[in-house]
Design an enzyme around this catalytic site. Structure first.
Site, PDB file in Angstrom:
ATOM      1  N   ASP A   1      -2.729 -18.409   0.982  1.00 37.36           N
ATOM      2  CA  ASP A   1      -3.712 -19.112   0.140  1.00 37.36           C
ATOM      3  C   ASP A   1      -4.404 -20.220   0.924  1.00 37.36           C
ATOM      4  O   ASP A   1      -5.615 -20.432   0.800  1.00 37.36           O
ATOM      5  CB  ASP A   1      -3.057 -19.652  -1.149  1.00 37.36           C
ATOM      6  CG  ASP A   1      -1.734 -20.365  -0.928  1.00 37.36           C
ATOM      7  OD1 ASP A   1      -1.208 -20.334   0.207  1.00 37.36           O
ATOM      8  OD2 ASP A   1      -1.209 -20.967  -1.880  1.00 37.36           O
TER       9      ASP A   1
ATOM     10  N   LYS B   1       3.386 -15.498   2.914  1.00 41.29           N
ATOM     11  CA  LYS B   1       3.624 -16.258   1.675  1.00 41.29           C
ATOM     12  C   LYS B   1       5.135 -16.465   1.602  1.00 41.29           C
ATOM     13  O   LYS B   1       5.815 -16.051   0.653  1.00 41.29           O
ATOM     14  CB  LYS B   1       3.072 -15.446   0.485  1.00 41.29           C
ATOM     15  CG  LYS B   1       3.062 -16.174  -0.839  1.00 41.29           C
ATOM     16  CD  LYS B   1       2.005 -17.266  -0.944  1.00 41.29           C
ATOM     17  CE  LYS B   1       2.178 -18.054  -2.226  1.00 41.29           C
ATOM     18  NZ  LYS B   1       1.326 -19.244  -2.282  1.00 41.29           N
TER      19      LYS B   1
ATOM     20  N   ASP C   1      -6.224  -7.082   4.144  1.00 41.21           N
ATOM     21  CA  ASP C   1      -7.357  -6.435   3.470  1.00 41.21           C
ATOM     22  C   ASP C   1      -8.277  -7.492   2.873  1.00 41.21           C
ATOM     23  O   ASP C   1      -9.500  -7.472   3.060  1.00 41.21           O
ATOM     24  CB  ASP C   1      -6.830  -5.503   2.377  1.00 41.21           C
ATOM     25  CG  ASP C   1      -7.964  -4.841   1.610  1.00 41.21           C
ATOM     26  OD1 ASP C   1      -8.886  -4.332   2.258  1.00 41.21           O
ATOM     27  OD2 ASP C   1      -7.926  -4.855   0.368  1.00 41.21           O
TER      28      ASP C   1
ATOM     29  N   ASP D   1     -12.183  -9.112   4.493  1.00 42.31           N
ATOM     30  CA  ASP D   1     -13.457  -9.067   3.749  1.00 42.31           C
ATOM     31  C   ASP D   1     -14.057 -10.469   3.694  1.00 42.31           C
ATOM     32  O   ASP D   1     -15.256 -10.657   3.892  1.00 42.31           O
ATOM     33  CB  ASP D   1     -13.245  -8.561   2.307  1.00 42.31           C
ATOM     34  CG  ASP D   1     -13.546  -7.080   2.165  1.00 42.31           C
ATOM     35  OD1 ASP D   1     -13.430  -6.357   3.176  1.00 42.31           O
ATOM     36  OD2 ASP D   1     -13.884  -6.646   1.052  1.00 42.31           O
TER      37      ASP D   1
ATOM     38  N   TYR E   1       0.824  -1.211   0.000  1.00 42.19           N
ATOM     39  CA  TYR E   1       0.000   0.000   0.000  1.00 42.19           C
ATOM     40  C   TYR E   1       0.859   1.262   0.000  1.00 42.19           C
ATOM     41  O   TYR E   1       0.422   2.303  -0.469  1.00 42.19           O
ATOM     42  CB  TYR E   1      -0.899   0.040   1.253  1.00 42.19           C
ATOM     43  CG  TYR E   1      -2.206  -0.685   1.109  1.00 42.19           C
ATOM     44  CD1 TYR E   1      -2.248  -2.057   0.913  1.00 42.19           C
ATOM     45  CD2 TYR E   1      -3.405   0.006   1.196  1.00 42.19           C
ATOM     46  CE1 TYR E   1      -3.454  -2.714   0.809  1.00 42.19           C
ATOM     47  CE2 TYR E   1      -4.614  -0.642   1.086  1.00 42.19           C
ATOM     48  CZ  TYR E   1      -4.629  -2.008   0.899  1.00 42.19           C
ATOM     49  OH  TYR E   1      -5.834  -2.660   0.785  1.00 42.19           O
TER      50      TYR E   1
HETATM   51  C1  IPM Z   1     -10.322  -1.217   3.975  1.00 37.60           C
HETATM   52  C2  IPM Z   1     -10.578  -0.635   2.609  1.00 37.60           C
HETATM   53  C3  IPM Z   1      -9.398   0.264   2.229  1.00 37.60           C
HETATM   54  C4  IPM Z   1      -8.155  -0.604   2.201  1.00 37.60           C
HETATM   55  C5  IPM Z   1      -9.561   1.005   0.920  1.00 37.60           C
HETATM   56  C6  IPM Z   1     -10.834   1.829   0.889  1.00 37.60           C
HETATM   57  C7  IPM Z   1      -8.368   1.865   0.601  1.00 37.60           C
HETATM   58  O1  IPM Z   1     -10.810  -1.608   1.670  1.00 37.60           O
HETATM   59  O2  IPM Z   1     -10.266  -0.456   4.948  1.00 37.60           O
HETATM   60  O3  IPM Z   1     -10.186  -2.436   4.076  1.00 37.60           O
HETATM   61  O4  IPM Z   1      -7.879  -1.253   1.187  1.00 37.60           O
HETATM   62  O5  IPM Z   1      -7.451  -0.649   3.202  1.00 37.60           O
HETATM   63 MN    MN Z   2     -10.746  -3.630   2.474  1.00 35.86          MN
END
Ligand code: IPM
Ligand code: MN
Length: 354
Positions: A221, A189, A245, A249, A142
């Site tokens: 993975d 990884k 990240d 999710d 990032y």
């Molecule tokens: C999160 C989001 C952010 C990230 C984006 C919006 C930049 O997806 O907080 O997980 O990738 O960190």
């Molecule tokens: Mn995210």
């Protein structure tokens, strides 16, 4: 107690869900006799429109002066569909994380007994899931060097980590594991990436300081797979920025809706609390978004930033009750009657003040 909180609603559904968290926090303050001073500040597309910067200096000052930050969401489709945009809302979020030194992102995944059938996974797979991801938030790909070469025909992003960055996150992971089931998983990884090998080496070097913690090392993975097969086999997981990240999710849907999971981003100077979902522009302004992730983020804030455990517990209790009684927004309603974002907030306030 006097609580100075910076309030950053951001974009999309951010302002609507933040409004509910403010109502709930104010009700808690009334009940427990605290005084909250809210300082509003701009971020994201809203800040680009107002002052041309997604994280203006003024917002940074307000954050630095506050004891904690409550944040909504950032992002706008107008920028997503324009790869050439010079300023993007997300840059504000990254700048904020970096400038406030929020290096540790705490993202829990837990299940609610009353929602167990809402999960896309089978009940017997997820029963008892209660895990925490600790995602490194101010390093890695990032923030690494990026650019174009060959007349723009080749692009690169680089992932760089220093031992110091890994160590400070890993220490938090070990400490968290000590307070929970003493199980820590380092996700990397290391079979391919040099940066992952430094992660592994650094975490291994800390093992002797925490002899009671059982550490496992797993490839990202494989974790992605096991996370949906046996999520309840994990407890605390530490990982670098991009892996975290993606995996958080994935983990967030285990609970039944992305609109449920809170998070904290912690640094040496201050900490920020936010729902893990995004700005959900399709729902913006419709009063339909689930406010619970933001309200539960406020609960995390009361406990972690102010050590106000009973306040936090009460928020969690009324949230549980609202779910049991199906006082829920449409993402959780399943054809039953559903409630508006603000109605869920109102119901929780009434319960708190009972
Ligand atoms: C999160 C989001 C952010 C990230 C984006 C919006 C930049 O997806 O907080 O997980 O990738 O960190
Ligand atoms: Mn995210």
């Amino acid at each position: 107690m006097e609580l100075n909180i910076a309030l950053l609603p951001g974009d999309g559904i951010g302002p609507e869900v933040i409004e509910q968290a403010v109502k709930v926090s104010n009700a808690i303050a009334k009940k427990f006799d605290h005084k909250i001073n809210w300082s509003h500040a701009l971020t994201g597309a809203a800040a680009i429109d107002a002052v041309g910067d997604p994280y203006p200096d003024e917002t940074h000052e307000i954050c630095l002066k506050s004891d904690a930050i409550l944040f909504g969401a950032i992002g706008h489709p107008r920028f997503d569909n324009d790869p050439s945009a010079k300023v993007r809302p997300e840059q504000g979020l990254l700048k904020m994380r970096k400038e406030l030194g929020l290096f540790a992102n705490v993202r829990p995944t837990f299940t609610f007994p009353s929602l167990i059938d809402k999960s896309p996974l089978k009940k017997e797979r997820i029963d008892g899931t209660d895990l925490i991801f600790l995602r490194e938030l101010t390093g890695g790909i990032y923030f690494g060097e990026r650019g174009r070469k060959d007349n723009g025909n080749t692009a690169y992003d680089t992932c760089t980590y220093s031992r110091h960055e890994i160590k400070r996150l890993a220490i938090k992971g070990f400490e968290m594991a000590m307070k929970r089931s003493k199980k820590l998983c380092c996700v990397d990884k290391a079979n391919v990436l040099e940066s992952s090998r430094l992660w592994r080496e650094t975490v291994q070097s800390l093992e002797k300081d925490y002899p009671e913690v059982e550490v496992s090392y797993e490839f990202v993975d494989a974790v992605a797979m096991r996370l949906v097969q046996w999520p309840n086999s994990y407890d605390v997981l530490i990982t670098e920025n991009l892996f975290g990240d993606i995996l958080t999710d994935e983990a967030s849907v285990i609970s039944g809706s992305m609109g449920l999971m809170p998070s904290a981003s912690v640094g040496a100077k201050t900490s920020l609390y936010e729902p893990i979902h995004g700005s959900y522009p399709q729902a913006a302004g419709k009063n339909i978004a689930n406010p619970l992730a933001t309200i539960l983020s406020a609960a995390m804030m009361f406990e972690d930033a102010f050590n106000l455990k009973n306040e936090s517990k009460l928020i969690r209790k009324v949230v549980d009750k609202s779910l049991e009684k199906s006082i829920v927004t449409e993402d959780l309603a399943n054809g039953e009657k559903c409630y508006k974002t603000s109605e869920v907030g109102d119901w929780l306030v009434k319960e708190i003040l009972k």
